[in-house]
Design a protein around this motif. Structure first.
Motif: not given
Lengths: 70, 70
Positions: B18, B23, B27-28, B30-31, B56, B60, B62
């Motif tokens: 992360r 990130i 943000v993580l 939320d994604k 998940k 998030a 990628e």
């Protein structure tokens, strides 16, 4: 990937790796410290396994955890 | 690998991936459709995440799910 799809695909992958190694549900359950019925439910795509269970199954099947991921 | 060690090592790996991508926990969260506090508890090695959560988090960030495995 939907959670349910993931559970089904993980069950299929686990079953394939286990049967390719000619290991029964009973032997896998015993080696992984899980019950045979739990292995059966995973095989049928009914369980969202935890990371700890993933590692127990991988150790028992002598593969890396990544090799069990669908 | 002991379950507790696995949780700590997974948290460290998740945090490293992360932060390497710059990130934030927010943000993580939320994604990935999770809460920031849950991400914090994972980072601190307090959670034995499920396969669904692993996927998940990987989506998030990628990365592949395997890239998050310690």
């Amino acid at each position: 990937m939907l959670e349910q799809d993931l559970e089904v695909r993980f069950g299929e992958k686990l079953r394939r790796v286990r049967t390719d190694k000619l290991i029964s549900q009973e032997v896998l359950a015993d080696k992984a410290g899980l019950t045979r019925s739990y292995i059966g439910r995973i095989d049928r795509g009914q369980i969202n396994v935890s990371l700890a269970t993933l590692y127990k199954l991988a150790d028992a099947l002598e593969v890396t955890p990544g090799e069990l991921l669908p």
